[in-house]
Scaffold this motif. Sequence first.
Motif, PDB file in Angstrom:
ATOM      1  N   GLU A  11     -79.684  -2.557  57.299  1.00 39.69           N
ATOM      2  CA  GLU A  11     -78.755  -3.354  56.506  1.00 39.69           C
ATOM      3  C   GLU A  11     -77.801  -2.478  55.720  1.00 39.69           C
ATOM      4  OE1 GLU A  11     -81.053  -5.995  54.148  1.00 39.69           O
ATOM      5  OE2 GLU A  11     -81.684  -7.197  55.856  1.00 39.69           O
ATOM      6  N   GLU A  70     -75.051  -1.261  57.963  1.00 36.68           N
ATOM      7  CA  GLU A  70     -74.139  -2.317  58.369  1.00 36.68           C
ATOM      8  C   GLU A  70     -73.392  -2.924  57.191  1.00 36.68           C
ATOM      9  OE1 GLU A  70     -76.459  -5.121  60.514  1.00 36.68           O
ATOM     10  OE2 GLU A  70     -76.758  -3.798  62.216  1.00 36.68           O
ATOM     11  N   ALA A  71     -73.765  -2.555  55.975  1.00 37.67           N
ATOM     12  CA  ALA A  71     -73.137  -3.144  54.790  1.00 37.67           C
ATOM     13  C   ALA A  71     -71.652  -2.826  54.727  1.00 37.67           C
ATOM     14  CB  ALA A  71     -73.841  -2.663  53.525  1.00 37.67           C
ATOM     15  N   THR A  72     -71.263  -1.603  55.092  1.00 32.41           N
ATOM     16  CA  THR A  72     -69.846  -1.248  55.046  1.00 32.41           C
ATOM     17  C   THR A  72     -69.060  -2.020  56.100  1.00 32.41           C
ATOM     18  OG1 THR A  72     -70.266   0.659  56.473  1.00 32.41           O
ATOM     19  CG2 THR A  72     -70.236   1.043  54.092  1.00 32.41           C
ATOM     20  N   LYS A  73     -69.672  -2.233  57.270  1.00 30.35           N
ATOM     21  CA  LYS A  73     -68.985  -2.998  58.314  1.00 30.35           C
ATOM     22  C   LYS A  73     -68.770  -4.437  57.865  1.00 30.35           C
ATOM     23  CE  LYS A  73     -70.691  -0.319  62.245  1.00 30.35           C
ATOM     24  NZ  LYS A  73     -71.504  -0.352  63.463  1.00 30.35           N
ATOM     25  N   THR A  74     -69.802  -5.038  57.302  1.00 27.21           N
ATOM     26  CA  THR A  74     -69.661  -6.421  56.884  1.00 27.21           C
ATOM     27  C   THR A  74     -68.712  -6.543  55.702  1.00 27.21           C
ATOM     28  OG1 THR A  74     -71.628  -6.270  55.498  1.00 27.21           O
ATOM     29  CG2 THR A  74     -71.932  -7.107  57.728  1.00 27.21           C
ATOM     30  N   GLU A  75     -68.658  -5.528  54.841  1.00 24.48           N
ATOM     31  CA  GLU A  75     -67.719  -5.566  53.715  1.00 24.48           C
ATOM     32  C   GLU A  75     -66.284  -5.523  54.209  1.00 24.48           C
ATOM     33  OE1 GLU A  75     -66.667  -2.970  49.744  1.00 24.48           O
ATOM     34  OE2 GLU A  75     -68.699  -2.881  50.537  1.00 24.48           O
ATOM     35  N   GLU A  76     -66.015  -4.683  55.211  1.00 27.50           N
ATOM     36  CA  GLU A  76     -64.672  -4.614  55.789  1.00 27.50           C
ATOM     37  C   GLU A  76     -64.314  -5.936  56.467  1.00 27.50           C
ATOM     38  OE1 GLU A  76     -64.644  -1.286  58.425  1.00 27.50           O
ATOM     39  OE2 GLU A  76     -64.837   0.169  56.806  1.00 27.50           O
ATOM     40  N   GLU A  77     -65.276  -6.521  57.186  1.00 27.98           N
ATOM     41  CA  GLU A  77     -65.032  -7.801  57.842  1.00 27.98           C
ATOM     42  C   GLU A  77     -64.776  -8.894  56.801  1.00 27.98           C
ATOM     43  OE1 GLU A  77     -68.419  -8.503  60.298  1.00 27.98           O
ATOM     44  OE2 GLU A  77     -67.887  -6.937  61.729  1.00 27.98           O
ATOM     45  N   ASN A  78     -65.534  -8.870  55.714  1.00 25.79           N
ATOM     46  CA  ASN A  78     -65.340  -9.858  54.655  1.00 25.79           C
ATOM     47  C   ASN A  78     -63.966  -9.723  54.015  1.00 25.79           C
ATOM     48  OD1 ASN A  78     -67.837 -11.009  55.055  1.00 25.79           O
ATOM     49  ND2 ASN A  78     -68.830  -9.841  53.438  1.00 25.79           N
ATOM     50  N   ASN A  79     -63.512  -8.474  53.824  1.00 23.94           N
ATOM     51  CA  ASN A  79     -62.176  -8.264  53.255  1.00 23.94           C
ATOM     52  C   ASN A  79     -61.091  -8.802  54.180  1.00 23.94           C
ATOM     53  OD1 ASN A  79     -63.075  -7.110  50.884  1.00 23.94           O
ATOM     54  ND2 ASN A  79     -62.937  -5.026  51.649  1.00 23.94           N
ATOM     55  N   LYS A 105     -61.456 -11.223  56.389  1.00 25.10           N
ATOM     56  CA  LYS A 105     -61.545 -12.682  56.344  1.00 25.10           C
ATOM     57  C   LYS A 105     -60.926 -13.220  55.057  1.00 25.10           C
ATOM     58  CE  LYS A 105     -65.685 -13.090  59.179  1.00 25.10           C
ATOM     59  NZ  LYS A 105     -67.114 -13.441  59.206  1.00 25.10           N
TER      60      LYS A 105
END
Length: 109
Positions: A23, A26-35, A37
């Motif tokens: 996790e 993958e946190a940085t990937k999901t943070e970039e995806e959230n930004n 979105k």
Amino acid sequence: MVSDSVVALVLNISREIPKVVVESEEATKTEEENNKKAEKVIHALLVSLFGDVKFGENGKLVISVDGNVAHLDKLSGNVKSENEGLKERVRVAFQWIQNAVKPIPLSMS
């Protein structure tokens, strides 16, 4: 009974450790995806409020309403426009949208 609970707890901890490591990677990937979105949602909401919203130079948005133009800096929230009414409407709407899309994060401690 207490020893059974302790053993079960220790076994669960040893199973969950690899999940925590995965996790965090993958946190940085999901943070970039959230930004990304969040940017799309902000743009879509501005379009729904003002109609003609285009991407300008240096990450600014150009908002046109009834012949009046406002330039919105997404990073700082500053708005430049000759029409004071439009300027204030864009500034307030952007603040509301930002507060809804990116609320204040809770501290991790």
